[in-house]
Design a protein around this motif. Structure first.
Motif, PDB file in Angstrom:
ATOM      1  N   LYS A 158     -11.386   7.234   8.039  1.00 40.53           N
ATOM      2  CA  LYS A 158     -10.547   7.824   6.988  1.00 40.53           C
ATOM      3  C   LYS A 158      -9.116   8.026   7.469  1.00 40.53           C
ATOM      4  O   LYS A 158      -8.158   7.756   6.733  1.00 40.53           O
ATOM      5  N   SER A 159      -8.944   8.467   8.714  1.00 34.05           N
ATOM      6  CA  SER A 159      -7.610   8.777   9.225  1.00 34.05           C
ATOM      7  C   SER A 159      -6.752   7.530   9.391  1.00 34.05           C
ATOM      8  O   SER A 159      -5.519   7.623   9.421  1.00 34.05           O
ATOM      9  N   ARG A 160      -7.371   6.365   9.506  1.00 35.12           N
ATOM     10  CA  ARG A 160      -6.591   5.136   9.688  1.00 35.12           C
ATOM     11  C   ARG A 160      -6.808   4.128   8.556  1.00 35.12           C
ATOM     12  O   ARG A 160      -6.442   2.957   8.680  1.00 35.12           O
ATOM     13  N   TRP A 161      -7.379   4.582   7.447  1.00 36.05           N
ATOM     14  CA  TRP A 161      -7.736   3.688   6.351  1.00 36.05           C
ATOM     15  C   TRP A 161      -6.512   3.017   5.715  1.00 36.05           C
ATOM     16  O   TRP A 161      -6.531   1.824   5.426  1.00 36.05           O
ATOM     17  N   ASP A 162      -5.448   3.788   5.513  1.00 38.48           N
ATOM     18  CA  ASP A 162      -4.241   3.210   4.921  1.00 38.48           C
ATOM     19  C   ASP A 162      -3.676   2.109   5.798  1.00 38.48           C
ATOM     20  O   ASP A 162      -3.379   1.000   5.336  1.00 38.48           O
ATOM     21  N   GLN A 163      -3.518   2.409   7.076  1.00 41.56           N
ATOM     22  CA  GLN A 163      -2.887   1.473   8.012  1.00 41.56           C
ATOM     23  C   GLN A 163      -3.747   0.247   8.288  1.00 41.56           C
ATOM     24  O   GLN A 163      -3.250  -0.879   8.336  1.00 41.56           O
ATOM     25  N   ILE A 165      -6.568  -0.815   6.601  1.00 43.99           N
ATOM     26  CA  ILE A 165      -7.194  -1.490   5.475  1.00 43.99           C
ATOM     27  C   ILE A 165      -6.204  -1.709   4.331  1.00 43.99           C
ATOM     28  O   ILE A 165      -5.820  -2.838   4.029  1.00 43.99           O
ATOM     29  N   LEU A 166      -5.769  -0.667   3.691  1.00 41.76           N
ATOM     30  CA  LEU A 166      -5.009  -0.803   2.451  1.00 41.76           C
ATOM     31  C   LEU A 166      -3.695  -1.549   2.640  1.00 41.76           C
ATOM     32  O   LEU A 166      -3.330  -2.405   1.821  1.00 41.76           O
ATOM     33  N   GLU A 167      -2.967  -1.239   3.710  1.00 39.66           N
ATOM     34  CA  GLU A 167      -1.658  -1.878   3.925  1.00 39.66           C
ATOM     35  C   GLU A 167      -1.781  -3.345   4.310  1.00 39.66           C
ATOM     36  O   GLU A 167      -0.798  -4.091   4.206  1.00 39.66           O
ATOM     37  N   LEU A 168      -2.967  -3.788   4.726  1.00 34.31           N
ATOM     38  CA  LEU A 168      -3.159  -5.178   5.138  1.00 34.31           C
ATOM     39  C   LEU A 168      -3.603  -6.078   3.987  1.00 34.31           C
ATOM     40  O   LEU A 168      -3.783  -7.284   4.166  1.00 34.31           O
ATOM     41  N   ASN A 169      -3.789  -5.479   2.800  1.00 33.95           N
ATOM     42  CA  ASN A 169      -4.112  -6.242   1.584  1.00 33.95           C
ATOM     43  C   ASN A 169      -5.263  -7.231   1.802  1.00 33.95           C
ATOM     44  O   ASN A 169      -5.098  -8.441   1.658  1.00 33.95           O
ATOM     45  N   VAL A 229     -10.544   1.493  -1.673  1.00 34.81           N
ATOM     46  CA  VAL A 229     -10.523   0.031  -1.719  1.00 34.81           C
ATOM     47  C   VAL A 229     -10.530  -0.457  -3.163  1.00 34.81           C
ATOM     48  O   VAL A 229      -9.759  -1.345  -3.541  1.00 34.81           O
ATOM     49  N   LYS A 230     -11.390   0.127  -3.974  1.00 34.88           N
ATOM     50  CA  LYS A 230     -11.499  -0.299  -5.367  1.00 34.88           C
ATOM     51  C   LYS A 230     -10.227   0.002  -6.152  1.00 34.88           C
ATOM     52  O   LYS A 230      -9.812  -0.785  -7.017  1.00 34.88           O
ATOM     53  N   ASN A 231      -9.593   1.134  -5.852  1.00 34.80           N
ATOM     54  CA  ASN A 231      -8.420   1.556  -6.629  1.00 34.80           C
ATOM     55  C   ASN A 231      -7.129   0.868  -6.208  1.00 34.80           C
ATOM     56  O   ASN A 231      -6.185   0.792  -6.997  1.00 34.80           O
ATOM     57  N   HIS A 232      -7.064   0.410  -4.965  1.00 36.13           N
ATOM     58  CA  HIS A 232      -5.790  -0.083  -4.440  1.00 36.13           C
ATOM     59  C   HIS A 232      -5.798  -1.543  -3.992  1.00 36.13           C
ATOM     60  O   HIS A 232      -4.747  -2.059  -3.594  1.00 36.13           O
TER      61      HIS A 232
END
Length: 205
Positions: free
Chosen positions: A63-68, A70-74, A115-118
């Motif tokens: 959770k603490s690194r999910w943005d960096q 996962i999400l930011e890597l598209n 993941v589903k939302n972004h």
């Protein structure tokens, strides 16, 4: 499932397994087997394998690194392997703040919603493997609710389920003396092959 594009495999040391020492950043575990399988069988494909395993991680660390990571890597596909340390820490470091099944499920569900939302990524959820190569070990008994959660979330989020725990337990039922781990948790080459085999079978089916 028609795989293509960027596939991120995220998890703990079982996923990480040597990626920091590898010039390709893939490592030498099950992610390497999957990577090389695609290179051999689909040489003209645009599949990109990204290893984002970090040793010692529990679900809260993801959770603490999910943005960096996962999400930011598209990503086009996200494959998640987590849960071993959420149980193992209860056994080897009981003084820590523990992550019991209810919290594990809540955080996992939050990550899947992100993941589903972004993103438009497909999801692959891998059951946690084993804790000790024994059907009756305390770790494997404690792992069962976490395995059940992964199964439930895979169905709820229409994800591909990789039945890794089931495959390891089935192997243990054979009473083979050939080991799959180096220490009851970390996989040797045979254990990594079994994980990769289950991953490919689930994806191809």
């Amino acid at each position: 499932m028609n795989l293509g594009g960027r596939i991120i495999l995220i998890g703990d040391s079982i996923t990480e397994w040597g990626r920091h020492e590898d010039p390709e950043g893939i490592g030498k575990g099950y992610v390497r087997v999957i990577h090389d399988y695609f290179k051999i069988t689909k040489p003209d494909s645009k599949i990109e394998i990204v290893n984002r395993g970090v040793g010692g991680n529990r679900i809260n660390d993801l959770k603490s690194r999910w943005d960096q990571d996962i999400l930011e890597l598209n990503p086009d596909t996200v494959s998640i392997s987590i849960g071993i340390n959420d149980v193992w820490r209860q056994l080897d470091q009981p003084e820590l703040e523990q992550i019991y099944p209810d919290r594990f499920e809540a955080i996992y569900r939050h990550l899947l919603k992100q993941v589903k939302n972004h993103t438009n990524a497909s999801l692959i959820l891998m059951e946690p493997t084993i804790i000790e190569e024994s059907l009756l070990s305390e770790g494997n008994k404690m792992l069962k609710p976490y395995v059940d959660i992964v199964n439930r979330l895979a169905e709820e989020y229409h994800a591909i389920l990789v039945p890794t725990h089931q495959a390891f337990m089935k192997y243990l039922h054979t009473n083979s003396d050939y080991r799959l781990t180096t220490d009851g948790v970390h996989l040797n080459s045979a254990g990594n092959l079994l994980v990769a085999q289950q991953w490919m079978k689930a994806v191809e089916n």
